[in-house]
Design an enzyme around this catalytic site. Structure first.
Site, mmCIF file in Angstrom:
data_model
loop_
_atom_site.group_PDB
_atom_site.id
_atom_site.type_symbol
_atom_site.label_atom_id
_atom_site.label_comp_id
_atom_site.label_asym_id
_atom_site.label_seq_id
_atom_site.Cartn_x
_atom_site.Cartn_y
_atom_site.Cartn_z
ATOM 1 N N ASP A 1 101.301 48.042 -26.929
ATOM 2 C CA ASP A 1 102.002 49.240 -26.482
ATOM 3 C C ASP A 1 102.895 49.761 -27.608
ATOM 4 O OD1 ASP A 1 103.862 50.987 -24.717
ATOM 5 O OD2 ASP A 1 102.420 50.235 -23.255
ATOM 6 N N ILE A 2 104.132 50.110 -27.288
ATOM 7 C CA ILE A 2 105.019 50.713 -28.293
ATOM 8 C C ILE A 2 105.864 49.648 -28.986
ATOM 9 C CG2 ILE A 2 107.022 51.172 -26.778
ATOM 10 C CD1 ILE A 2 107.064 54.021 -28.192
ATOM 11 N N HIS B 1 109.408 49.715 -36.078
ATOM 12 C CA HIS B 1 109.502 49.114 -37.410
ATOM 13 C C HIS B 1 110.642 49.779 -38.150
ATOM 14 C CE1 HIS B 1 105.812 47.089 -36.673
ATOM 15 N NE2 HIS B 1 105.028 48.149 -36.815
ATOM 16 N N CYS C 1 106.977 47.037 -26.354
ATOM 17 C CA CYS C 1 105.690 46.469 -25.906
ATOM 18 C C CYS C 1 105.406 46.769 -24.431
ATOM 19 C CB CYS C 1 105.629 44.964 -26.169
ATOM 20 S SG CYS C 1 105.994 44.528 -27.880
#
Length: 232
Positions: A91-92, A95, A191
């Site tokens: 998912d997301i 960084h 996530c």
């Protein structure tokens, strides 16, 4: 089987540029594999391992839910954060500076053809590295990545993972929070997992800053042992 891995530490680099670099390496390996299959050319396929640190960026995997990004386009601009939908699983995630991002671009035909084992080895590399700092990290059942206090109300994720594979060639990889600014995780549901915290090695050790070069050396050491590989 070629177990030599070409190592590149490309420093601080834009996510999109690095993604394109990964794609070039990934497609180069695939081209050799296709040629070997069609022409029985018997060419050796290369392997790569990239270390990189990205400027602030959120990336959404192909099965991810855009609702897990809690900022508007305007707010992203205000915070100088970029956003990309990408072709890895998961998912997301976030960084940014203070995070060690590793992209192994491997032909698993050179090692073992088992994606589940590949992910477990990446997790084990991080678990063994954290153990050298007296941090007891584990897996969390059904959730890829590396966690502290998994299965308790204090569970927190220290390393996210998401990979893509085609014809046993891998790309994307892992992101280990070492000196990360955890405030950026407040703007996403990391996530896609609600109610779980995120942490960073410097927070867990109570230090202002951890030596990232030292952490990288430990990660590479455990990677070579697990994969029985050699960096060149």
């Amino acid at each position: 089987m070629n177990k030599k891995i070409q190592f590149q530490d490309i420093g601080n680099k834009d996510f999109k540029e690095t993604w394109e670099h990964q794609e070039d390496l990934f497609n180069g390996i695939l081209d050799i594999k296709i040629k070997n299959r069609r022409e029985d050319a018997g060419l050796e396929t290369p392997n790569y391992f990239l270390f990189v640190e990205h400027p602030h960026v959120y990336t959404l995997g192909k099965s991810g839910d855009i609702d897990n990004l809690l900022l508007s386009e305007e707010q992203l601009k205000e915070k100088e954060v970029t956003f990309y939908k990408i072709n890895r699983g998961g998912d997301i995630t976030y960084h940014g500076p203070g995070q060690i991002v590793g992209y192994p671009i491997l032909d698993l035909d050179n090692f073992f053809t088992d994606i589940h084992k590949y992910l477990r080895f990446l997790e084990e590399m991080v678990i063994l590295t954290l153990a050298e700092y007296d941090i007891s990290a584990t897996r969390s059942e059904g959730e890829t990545g590396v966690w502290l206090d998994a299965g308790t109300p204090f569970a927190r994720k220290i390393c996210a993972m998401g990979v893509r594979a085609s014809r046993w060639v891998t790309m994307h990889g892992f992101a280990l929070n070492v000196n990360a600014d955890l405030g950026y995780f407040d703007h996403i549901i990391p996530c896609g997992i609600k109610g779980k915290a995120v942490t960073s090695l410097h927070v867990e050790l109570g230090l202002e800053k951890v030596n990232e070069e030292e952490v990288k050396k430990k990660l590479l050491k455990h990677f070579t042992t697990l994969f029985e590989a050699e960096f060149v």
